[in-house]
Every structure is written in C-alpha cells, then in structure tokens.
Design an enzyme around this catalytic site. Structure first.
Site, PDB file in Angstrom:
ATOM      1  N   TYR A 160      -2.313  -2.077   1.879  1.00  0.00           N
ATOM      2  CA  TYR A 160      -3.604  -0.902   1.129  1.00  0.00           C
ATOM      3  C   TYR A 160      -4.126  -1.594   0.563  1.00  0.00           C
ATOM      4  CZ  TYR A 160      -5.334   2.989  -0.271  1.00  0.00           C
ATOM      5  OH  TYR A 160      -5.848   4.407  -1.016  1.00  0.00           O
TER       6      TYR A 160
ATOM      7  N   ARG B 259       0.417   0.284 -13.763  1.00  0.00           N
ATOM      8  CA  ARG B 259       0.611   1.068 -15.278  1.00  0.00           C
ATOM      9  C   ARG B 259       0.164   1.978 -15.748  1.00  0.00           C
ATOM     10  NH1 ARG B 259       5.303   1.305 -17.266  1.00  0.00           N
ATOM     11  NH2 ARG B 259       4.999   2.204 -19.639  1.00  0.00           N
TER      12      ARG B 259
HETATM   13  P1  NAD Z   1      -4.306  11.497   4.571  1.00  0.00           P
HETATM   14  O1  NAD Z   1      -3.316  10.245   4.813  1.00  0.00           O
HETATM   15  O2  NAD Z   1      -4.297  13.183   4.268  1.00  0.00           O
HETATM   16  O3  NAD Z   1      -5.924  11.509   4.849  1.00  0.00           O
HETATM   17  C1  NAD Z   1      -6.345  10.174   5.790  1.00  0.00           C
HETATM   18  C2  NAD Z   1      -6.166  10.798   7.149  1.00  0.00           C
HETATM   19  O4  NAD Z   1      -6.427   9.992   7.831  1.00  0.00           O
HETATM   20  C3  NAD Z   1      -5.149  11.290   8.382  1.00  0.00           C
HETATM   21  O5  NAD Z   1      -5.863  12.687   8.651  1.00  0.00           O
HETATM   22  C4  NAD Z   1      -4.374  10.750   9.068  1.00  0.00           C
HETATM   23  O6  NAD Z   1      -3.808  10.700  10.442  1.00  0.00           O
HETATM   24  C5  NAD Z   1      -5.830   9.542   9.510  1.00  0.00           C
HETATM   25  N1  NAD Z   1      -6.164   8.410  10.346  1.00  0.00           N
HETATM   26  C6  NAD Z   1      -4.522   7.378   9.455  1.00  0.00           C
HETATM   27  N2  NAD Z   1      -4.478   6.603  10.249  1.00  0.00           N
HETATM   28  C7  NAD Z   1      -5.918   6.671  11.417  1.00  0.00           C
HETATM   29  C8  NAD Z   1      -6.152   6.065  12.151  1.00  0.00           C
HETATM   30  N3  NAD Z   1      -5.747   4.598  12.409  1.00  0.00           N
HETATM   31  N4  NAD Z   1      -6.705   6.258  12.880  1.00  0.00           N
HETATM   32  C9  NAD Z   1      -7.751   7.775  13.513  1.00  0.00           C
HETATM   33  N5  NAD Z   1      -6.958   8.406  12.040  1.00  0.00           N
HETATM   34  C10 NAD Z   1      -6.381   7.728  11.034  1.00  0.00           C
HETATM   35  O7  NAD Z   1      -5.257  10.864   2.718  1.00  0.00           O
HETATM   36  P2  NAD Z   1      -6.326  11.546   1.431  1.00  0.00           P
HETATM   37  O8  NAD Z   1      -6.028  11.783   0.313  1.00  0.00           O
HETATM   38  O9  NAD Z   1      -7.286  11.949   2.770  1.00  0.00           O
HETATM   39  O10 NAD Z   1      -7.183  10.384   1.587  1.00  0.00           O
HETATM   40  C11 NAD Z   1      -8.502   9.502   2.809  1.00  0.00           C
HETATM   41  C12 NAD Z   1      -9.229   9.008   2.201  1.00  0.00           C
HETATM   42  O11 NAD Z   1      -9.410   8.129   1.094  1.00  0.00           O
HETATM   43  C13 NAD Z   1      -8.024   7.287   2.811  1.00  0.00           C
HETATM   44  O12 NAD Z   1      -9.142   6.147   3.544  1.00  0.00           O
HETATM   45  C14 NAD Z   1      -7.973   7.201   1.173  1.00  0.00           C
HETATM   46  O13 NAD Z   1      -7.272   5.257   1.385  1.00  0.00           O
HETATM   47  C15 NAD Z   1      -8.929   7.261   0.867  1.00  0.00           C
HETATM   48  N6  NAD Z   1      -8.318   7.556  -0.947  1.00  0.00           N
HETATM   49  C16 NAD Z   1      -7.775   8.751  -0.616  1.00  0.00           C
HETATM   50  C17 NAD Z   1      -7.814   8.413  -2.835  1.00  0.00           C
HETATM   51  C18 NAD Z   1      -6.776  10.125  -2.926  1.00  0.00           C
HETATM   52  O14 NAD Z   1      -6.019   9.962  -3.978  1.00  0.00           O
HETATM   53  N7  NAD Z   1      -6.820  11.426  -1.758  1.00  0.00           N
HETATM   54  C19 NAD Z   1      -7.246   7.720  -3.655  1.00  0.00           C
HETATM   55  C20 NAD Z   1      -8.260   6.530  -3.020  1.00  0.00           C
HETATM   56  C21 NAD Z   1      -8.732   6.509  -1.897  1.00  0.00           C
END
Ligand code: NAD
Ligand code: UDP
Ligand code: UDP
Length: 335
Positions: A151, A281
């Site tokens: 990740y 941490r």
């Molecule tokens: P989530 O898992 O709810 O959403 C991610 C979405 O991407 C899901 O609907 C999943 O089905 C889809 N997905 C995954 N792999 C895929 C692929 N290969 N092709 C098409 N769709 C795909 O997570 P989230 O919390 O909504 O996160 C959304 C984005 O924000 C992510 O990129 C995540 O890394 C980033 N992010 C989120 C947080 C948080 O705290 N929620 C923090 C930092 C970064």
C-alpha cells in the site's frame, strides 16, 4: 479538453462505490455535474450508490483500473484502491498493481483527454514518521518489504508517476495526502479502527485495542475531507500539491475507544491484542499548506462526527441499510 456547450462537467470517479468515493459522487452530482463511477467492487459496495440508481447524471461502470479504460470525461478523481490494512494485505500484489498500473492507466487517459487528474494519496507515504506532525516536505520512513509496503510503496510510486507525467508531459495534476477519515458508509467489516470499535460497541462485544493503545491517529470526518478534495481539484493549475488533508486533532487509540464507548453508551470491555507489524506510532497532519492554498480546514470535531457514524452503523446492524445509503450528509453543506 473542456466542453464548449455545457457548463457542467463529466467527471470520472474511480473507486466511486467505496466509502470516500460514494460521498464524492454525491457531492459532485449535487453541484450539477455528470458523474461516471468506475469500480470493481472489491471493497466498495452497490449499497453505497444504490440511491443513485436512475439518476439522470449518474453512470456506474464495473471495471478494474489495472486494465486500460477508454471513456470521455473532463476531470478524473482517482480513488480506486483498497484502503484498509486487512483488505490491502489480503492480496498485496493486486494492491500494488492497483496503485501503479491504475495510476498509469488513469494518467494515460488524462493525457489523451488533456484533462485534470487528482490522486487520492495517503498519509501512509510518511510510513512510521520520524517527523511530527507531518509536513509535505517530509520524505517519510517506510519499510519497503513489510506487510504495509504494498500500500505505502504503491501509493508512493503513484505519486512519482503523477509528478513525472506533470513534469514530462505537462499534465495538470493534483495530489492529496489523505489522513485517516471516517463516517457513514465505512464498511462494517472493513477492519479500520473507527468502524471496528463502533460495531463492537454496538454489539456489546469486546473492543479490540491493538498494542498498548497509546499509538495515535488524527481522524477527519468525511464531509470535511470531500470538501478538501473538491477545493484541491478546483485550485489554480499551478498548485499540484502534494497537500495534506486531515484533521489535526490527535487521539490515542485508547482515547478513541473511550469516546466511542461514551457515545454509544456501550458496556463493552476493552481487550488488548498484539500490535500489527509496522503499525505507525503516531500520525498528525500539518495542514498549513491546505489552509494557505485552499482556504481549507476541517470543521467537524471527532466527538461530533462519531454521532452520525454510530447512527449509520446502528441502522446498518438493524438491517435497514437502503434508507441510510441515500443519506449523504448529516451536516450543512459547505459547497
Ligand atoms: P474503500 O475501500 O471504501 O474504497 C476504495 C474503492 O476502490 C472501493 O469501492 C473498491 O471496490 C475500489 N477498488 C479497489 N481496487 C480497484 C480496482 N483495481 N479497480 C477499480 N476499483 C477498485 O476505501 P476509501 O476509504 O473510500 O478510500 C478511497 C481512496 O482514498 C483510496 O485510494 C485510499 O487509499 C485513499 N485514502 C483513504 C483514507 C481513509 O481514511 N479513508 C486515508 C488515506 C487515503
Ligand atoms: N490508457 C487508457 N486510456 C486512454 C489512454 C491510455 O487506459 O484513453 C492507458 C494505456 O493503455 C497505457 C497507459 O494508459 O497503457 C499509459 O498511457 P500513455 O499514453 O502514457 O503511455 P503509452 O500508451 O505510450 O504506453
Ligand atoms: N486498531 C486497533 N483495533 C482495531 C483496528 C485498528 O487498535 O480493531 C489500531 C491500529 O493498530 C492502528 C490504528 O488503530 O494503530 C488505526 O488503524 P486503521 O487500520 O484504522 O488505520 P491505519 O493503521 O492504516 O492508520
């Protein structure tokens, strides 16, 4: 290329059926745009976008961003990626592919369309940070071969690709480093700390505190985060980021457990389990840059945001999800 005949844009949101993506889709539709939601439903769910079925300006396409995508849009938000440690560690190769191949494909699409593209990056690019709070110029402290690397390094490589497409090909890019965000539509089995603790509390099951519970995180309510993402996308072309988006209020995981127990009135005991390997941490965003360049700061304190989040899970556990899925915001809209 901007369309000449219409002031509303056609916007692609990858990962649009996920937690953050579905809120972003709702907000963009509210602003009058057309939205194309692309998702392979790995961790997202149709439930999150069910209320948009039949909406004239909404389209859903089931597609994996690791494969090329040929569509016509004016703007791209690239959010597709599993975000919770249990899910991204389940198939680490696929996680790296999603970040890296997904970024290449979406950047290739943006290059062909000459359109602006925003990357949902993460505070995980800072790893287990030696600088606190984290500023955007800190390069991070990341294990390249540990369980979180798929990740962390995938997201770091995606940032590299975004900046190379920008420098080499003049693409208009925006990079948001998102810190822990919570709110309604988190998946109950997602494994992230806020959803785990709330679901456990509502079931009066033991609260699973990892390690000594003294590790910290800073939690941003989803409405604030979405506001930050849209402000970033709409910011002047010269501002690329990376920019931290998060709530600087910092809490230990023990404090979070206690807040959730108080909010839910639960009798759950707190049990301690081993700390996962490479668990950072401490984590707290320095948001000076977002304040200065986007005029953005979060408005919703953790205590306040936990209420609608707990309400969501209460309804979900009672089996009445459809009604809840359509409720996109519990606080007055910001834009
Ligand atoms: P989530 O898992 O709810 O959403 C991610 C979405 O991407 C899901 O609907 C999943 O089905 C889809 N997905 C995954 N792999 C895929 C692929 N290969 N092709 C098409 N769709 C795909 O997570 P989230 O919390 O909504 O996160 C959304 C984005 O924000 C992510 O990129 C995540 O890394 C980033 N992010 C989120 C947080 C948080 O705290 N929620 C923090 C930092 C970064
Ligand atoms: N790509 C895509 N949709 C497009 C244009 C490109 O998915 O509309 C993909 C394409 O498959 C390629 C990637 O984006 O693998 C990178 O495209 P780019 O033009 O940067 O590189 P090249 O095609 O020259 O490898
Ligand atoms: N955590 C915990 N109990 C849980 C889930 C997570 O104590 O049931 C801890 C985890 O070890 C980490 C923090 O909560 O220190 C945040 O974990 P999460 O998976 O939500 O996000 P991330 O570690 O990616 O910031």
């Amino acid at each position: 290329m901007p369309r000449l005949y219409d002031s509303c844009k056609r916007i692609l949101v990858t990962g649009g059926a996920g937690f953050l993506g579905s809120h972003l889709v709702d907000r963009l539709l509210k602003q009058g745009h057309e939205v194309l939601c692309v998702d392979n439903l790995f961790t997202g769910t149709k439930r999150n976008i069910e209320h948009l079925h039949g909406h004239a300006r909404f389209e859903f396409m089931r597609h994996d961003v690791t494969f090329p995508l040929f569509v016509e849009v004016d703007e791209i938000y690239n959010l597709a990626c599993r975000a919770s440690p249990i899910h991204y560690q389940h198939d680490p190769v696929q996680t790296t592919k999603t970040s890296v191949h997904g970024a290449i494909n979406m950047l290739g699409l943006a290059k062909r369309l000459k359109c602006r593209i925003l990357q949902a990056s993460t505070s995980e690019v800072y790893g287990d940070p030696a600088v606190h709070p984290q500023t955007e110029d800190y390069w991070g402290h990341v294990n390249p071969i540990g369980p979180r690397s798929c990740y962390d390094e995938g997201k770091r490589c995606a940032e590299t690709l975004f900046f190379d497409y920008h420098h080499q090909l003049g693409l208009e890019i925006k990079v948001a480093r998102i810190f822990n965000t919570y709110g309604p539509r988190m998946h109950p089995a997602d494994g992230r700390v806020v959803s785990n603790f709330i679901v456990q509390a509502l079931k009066n099951a033991p609260i699973t505190l990892y390690g000594d519970g003294e590790q910290t995180r800073s939690f941003c309510y989803v409405d604030d985060l979405i506001d930050g993402l849209i402000r970033l996308m709409d910011s002047p072309a010269a501002f690329t980021g990376p920019v931290n988006l998060g709530n600087p209020g910092e809490f230990t995981m023990r404090e979070l457990a206690e807040l959730i127990l108080a909010e839910t009135g639960s009798a759950s005991p707190i049990v301690t389990l081993p700390l996962p390997q490479d668990d950072p941490r401490q984590r707290q965003p320095d948001i000076s840059l977002a304040k200065a360049r986007l005029g953005w700061a979060p408005r919703i304190a953790l205590r306040e945001g936990l209420k609608p989040t707990a309400d969501y899970f209460r309804t979900l556990l009672a089996g009445n999800v459809a009604a809840e899925g359509g409720r996109s915001s519990y606080f007055p809209a910001q834009n």
